[in-house]
Motif scaffolding. Structure first.
Motif, PDB file in Angstrom:
ATOM      1  N   THR A   1      17.384  12.129  -1.520  1.00 43.52           N
ATOM      2  CA  THR A   1      16.370  11.074  -1.618  1.00 43.52           C
ATOM      3  C   THR A   1      16.375  10.174  -0.386  1.00 43.52           C
ATOM      4  OG1 THR A   1      17.829   9.475  -2.743  1.00 43.52           O
ATOM      5  CG2 THR A   1      16.585  11.006  -4.132  1.00 43.52           C
ATOM      6  N   LEU A   2      17.481  10.152   0.365  1.00 46.75           N
ATOM      7  CA  LEU A   2      17.562   9.287   1.544  1.00 46.75           C
ATOM      8  C   LEU A   2      16.678   9.784   2.679  1.00 46.75           C
ATOM      9  CD1 LEU A   2      21.325   8.262   1.744  1.00 46.75           C
ATOM     10  CD2 LEU A   2      19.480   7.389   0.310  1.00 46.75           C
ATOM     11  N   ILE A   3      16.166  10.994   2.554  1.00 45.81           N
ATOM     12  CA  ILE A   3      15.231  11.494   3.564  1.00 45.81           C
ATOM     13  C   ILE A   3      13.952  10.651   3.540  1.00 45.81           C
ATOM     14  CG2 ILE A   3      13.851  13.488   4.292  1.00 45.81           C
ATOM     15  CD1 ILE A   3      16.006  15.257   2.942  1.00 45.81           C
ATOM     16  N   SER A   4      13.509  10.243   2.351  1.00 42.13           N
ATOM     17  CA  SER A   4      12.237   9.524   2.201  1.00 42.13           C
ATOM     18  C   SER A   4      12.167   8.210   2.970  1.00 42.13           C
ATOM     19  CB  SER A   4      11.937   9.284   0.714  1.00 42.13           C
ATOM     20  OG  SER A   4      11.462  10.467   0.107  1.00 42.13           O
ATOM     21  N   PRO A   5      13.175   7.316   2.853  1.00 44.05           N
ATOM     22  CA  PRO A   5      13.050   6.041   3.558  1.00 44.05           C
ATOM     23  C   PRO A   5      13.304   6.131   5.060  1.00 44.05           C
ATOM     24  CG  PRO A   5      15.094   6.115   2.344  1.00 44.05           C
ATOM     25  CD  PRO A   5      14.336   7.342   1.967  1.00 44.05           C
TER      26      PRO A   5
ATOM     27  N   SER B   1       6.086   9.402   0.032  1.00 43.50           N
ATOM     28  CA  SER B   1       6.606   8.298  -0.781  1.00 43.50           C
ATOM     29  C   SER B   1       7.140   7.143   0.053  1.00 43.50           C
ATOM     30  CB  SER B   1       7.704   8.802  -1.722  1.00 43.50           C
ATOM     31  OG  SER B   1       8.895   9.076  -1.014  1.00 43.50           O
ATOM     32  N   GLY B   2       7.986   7.409   1.059  1.00 44.91           N
ATOM     33  CA  GLY B   2       8.557   6.345   1.878  1.00 44.91           C
ATOM     34  C   GLY B   2       9.638   5.547   1.184  1.00 44.91           C
ATOM     35  N   SER B   3      10.050   5.986  -0.005  1.00 47.79           N
ATOM     36  CA  SER B   3      11.020   5.232  -0.797  1.00 47.79           C
ATOM     37  C   SER B   3      11.992   6.187  -1.475  1.00 47.79           C
ATOM     38  CB  SER B   3      10.299   4.388  -1.851  1.00 47.79           C
ATOM     39  OG  SER B   3      11.195   3.930  -2.836  1.00 47.79           O
ATOM     40  N   ALA B   4      13.279   5.902  -1.352  1.00 48.85           N
ATOM     41  CA  ALA B   4      14.293   6.735  -2.006  1.00 48.85           C
ATOM     42  C   ALA B   4      14.203   6.618  -3.526  1.00 48.85           C
ATOM     43  CB  ALA B   4      15.690   6.334  -1.530  1.00 48.85           C
ATOM     44  N   LEU B   5      13.873   5.434  -4.014  1.00 49.33           N
ATOM     45  CA  LEU B   5      13.798   5.236  -5.465  1.00 49.33           C
ATOM     46  C   LEU B   5      12.632   6.008  -6.062  1.00 49.33           C
ATOM     47  CD1 LEU B   5      14.620   1.425  -5.760  1.00 49.33           C
ATOM     48  CD2 LEU B   5      16.168   3.385  -5.822  1.00 49.33           C
ATOM     49  N   ALA B   6      11.500   6.054  -5.342  1.00 47.08           N
ATOM     50  CA  ALA B   6      10.364   6.846  -5.817  1.00 47.08           C
ATOM     51  C   ALA B   6      10.724   8.322  -5.838  1.00 47.08           C
ATOM     52  CB  ALA B   6       9.149   6.609  -4.920  1.00 47.08           C
TER      53      ALA B   6
ATOM     54  N   LEU C   1       0.819  -1.208   0.000  1.00 44.68           N
ATOM     55  CA  LEU C   1       0.000   0.000   0.000  1.00 44.68           C
ATOM     56  C   LEU C   1       0.856   1.261   0.000  1.00 44.68           C
ATOM     57  CD1 LEU C   1      -2.871  -1.069   2.427  1.00 44.68           C
ATOM     58  CD2 LEU C   1      -3.057  -0.614  -0.020  1.00 44.68           C
ATOM     59  N   PHE C   2       1.959   1.258   0.749  1.00 42.84           N
ATOM     60  CA  PHE C   2       2.855   2.419   0.722  1.00 42.84           C
ATOM     61  C   PHE C   2       3.582   2.523  -0.616  1.00 42.84           C
ATOM     62  CE2 PHE C   2       2.797   2.516   5.516  1.00 42.84           C
ATOM     63  CZ  PHE C   2       2.242   3.774   5.592  1.00 42.84           C
ATOM     64  N   VAL C   3       3.883   1.378  -1.230  1.00 43.54           N
ATOM     65  CA  VAL C   3       4.456   1.406  -2.578  1.00 43.54           C
ATOM     66  C   VAL C   3       3.458   2.041  -3.551  1.00 43.54           C
ATOM     67  CG1 VAL C   3       5.189  -0.023  -4.533  1.00 43.54           C
ATOM     68  CG2 VAL C   3       5.995  -0.561  -2.225  1.00 43.54           C
ATOM     69  N   LEU C   4       2.191   1.617  -3.449  1.00 46.35           N
ATOM     70  CA  LEU C   4       1.140   2.197  -4.302  1.00 46.35           C
ATOM     71  C   LEU C   4       0.998   3.691  -4.034  1.00 46.35           C
ATOM     72  CD1 LEU C   4      -1.194   1.862  -6.312  1.00 46.35           C
ATOM     73  CD2 LEU C   4      -2.660   1.219  -4.385  1.00 46.35           C
ATOM     74  N   LEU C   5       1.114   4.095  -2.774  1.00 48.05           N
ATOM     75  CA  LEU C   5       1.040   5.509  -2.425  1.00 48.05           C
ATOM     76  C   LEU C   5       2.116   6.308  -3.151  1.00 48.05           C
ATOM     77  CD1 LEU C   5      -0.341   7.602  -0.440  1.00 48.05           C
ATOM     78  CD2 LEU C   5       1.550   7.111   1.104  1.00 48.05           C
TER      79      LEU C   5
END
Length: 424
Positions: free
Chosen positions: A143-147, A107-112, A60-64
């Motif tokens: 981007t490392l802030i996101s994860p 996002s919760g993801s550095a790649l996103a 669900l967080f990936v979908l977010l």
């Protein structure tokens, strides 16, 4: 002997660039056959590793993150930050970090983050004369802030593996994430002082108001997700579902998402989430094998025999995790290392929530370090800059990131203050 061959096989397959899940699963199945174990046992162990209610939050967080990317949220946040800080000398560099902080709440993801913001920030900075290495390096580091900032996908995985509160781990990640932003901003301040080409722009109040209105609705998303979790109104899984629905409605209203795009959005999220869950399942089987061979106990004996000082132990953990993060995908490294290191950490009196933040931050630094460095490859893909040049741009930013890691490691009060405040 069998466990040694298992380890060698996994390392060789990883260096041959076999997908992480299969590089782990193949040798594990071979081990089961060689030791006379049932394949049904291996299958059940693998499935049980992902049969978890907290892990339902991961897809669900990936979908977010996918919806936030497709809905153009990153662009709205970037435009508002640029209008707000446009008159500051070197303002675009500060905007780079600030917009990553804003997008991190969703996002919760550095790649996103790298995919959504990298395509906007790097070309915009290059257009204003910022050097290529600095532009791509700052973008990748931010981007490392996101994860680390909630809603953090690695935090959800750690909470599931370590059986700790996801909400507490989310709360514990806020200050470390802000410290990363502060460390990068200090680096930017020092760098800007040596640059003669930087000039301040003009402040446009109308532009600030217009872009602020455009960014207002997306800014509600963190309140729904994080406020709901920390306030005890919803679980992380439910909060992720609410966030997905809210951003989807925004995307449809903005017409950046159409009903025809929904299948491709769901497909992208499903592929990413399936890869993560397969890694978790395969490393669960590996964890069972390591436990059967008493590897965690051997590691505990080795570490406690090496030192009885918690500070030395944490230094060793940081070195091990950073090295592990450079050669392994973070999710697999997390699921593999936590069952081994967490029991030892508790013996040394380290709080599991504090330890979780240390693990996540260490492994996220691996996202921008060679030879794996997934963030570098994403940035190379969206900007057209060669991967080697991206890595060269990222290396100087390891200095503030390592500094933040040391602060987080040896100042547990900073990490545990907010969880303690919310759950006294």
């Amino acid at each position: 002997m069998a466990i040694t061959l298992l380890g060698i096989a996994i390392v060789v397959l990883l260096f041959l660039r076999v997908p992480v899940a299969f590089a782990i699963l193949g040798p594990c199945v071979t081990y089961l056959l060689a030791t006379g174990q049932s394949l049904e046992l291996g299958l059940r162990t693998t499935i049980n590793g992902i049969d978890s209610w907290p892990l339902l939050a991961v897809p669900l967080f990936v979908l977010l993150g996918v919806i936030a990317n497709r809905a153009g949220i990153a662009e709205r946040l970037f435009d508002f930050a640029m209008a707000l800080l446009g008159r500051v000398r070197g303002g675009m560099a500060y905007v780079n970090v600030g917009s990553s902080v804003g997008f991190a709440w969703m996002s919760g993801s550095a790649l996103a983050d790298a995919a959504a913001l990298g395509a906007i920030q790097v070309p915009a900075m290059r257009k204003q004369g910022y050097p290529q290495n600095f532009s791509v390096g700052l973008t990748g580091a931010s981007t490392l802030i996101s994860p680390v900032m909630p809603p953090s996908i690695p935090a959800v995985v750690f909470a599931s593996v370590a059986a700790v509160s996801t909400g507490a781990l989310f709360a514990a990640g806020v200050i470390p994430a802000l410290l990363i932003a502060a460390g990068l901003l200090v680096y930017v301040v020092i760098w800007c002082q040596r640059q003669t080409f930087l000039k301040a722009g003009k402040f446009d109040g109308r532009l600030v108001r217009r872009t602020g209105v455009r960014a207002l609705a997306p800014a509600v998303t963190p309140i729904l997700i994080i406020g709901g979790i920390l306030g005890g109104f919803v679980t992380p899984t439910e909060a992720a579902a609410v966030g997905c629905l809210y951003l989807l409605v925004l995307g449809l209203c903005y017409r950046t998402i159409t009903p025809r795009q929904l299948p491709s959005i769901l497909r992208e999220a499903a592929v990413t989430a399936a890869a993560i869950m397969l890694i978790i399942g395969s490393t669960s089987l590996l964890g069972w094998i390591l436990a059967r061979e008493r590897i965690p106990g051997m590691v505990a004996e080795w570490m406690t025999g090496l030192t009885d000082d918690p500070v030395v132990f944490l230094i060793l953990v940081n070195v091990i995790l950073i090295l592990l993060g450079t050669i392994m995908e973070p999710t697999s490294a997390l699921v593999l290392s936590v069952p081994i290191l967490l029991p030892v950490a508790t013996q040394f009196g380290v709080d599991p929530i504090h330890f979780g933040v240390i693990v996540v931050l260490n492994l996220m630094i691996g996202l921008i370090t060679p030879p794996i460095g997934p963030v570098a490859y994403v940035l190379s893909s969206v900007t057209g800059i060669p991967v080697g040049a991206v890595f060269r741009g990222l290396l100087p930013f390891l200095i503030p990131l390592i500094a933040v890691l040391l602060i987080v490691t040896f100042a547990p009060g900073l990490v545990l203050w907010l969880p303690g405040l919310l759950n006294p």
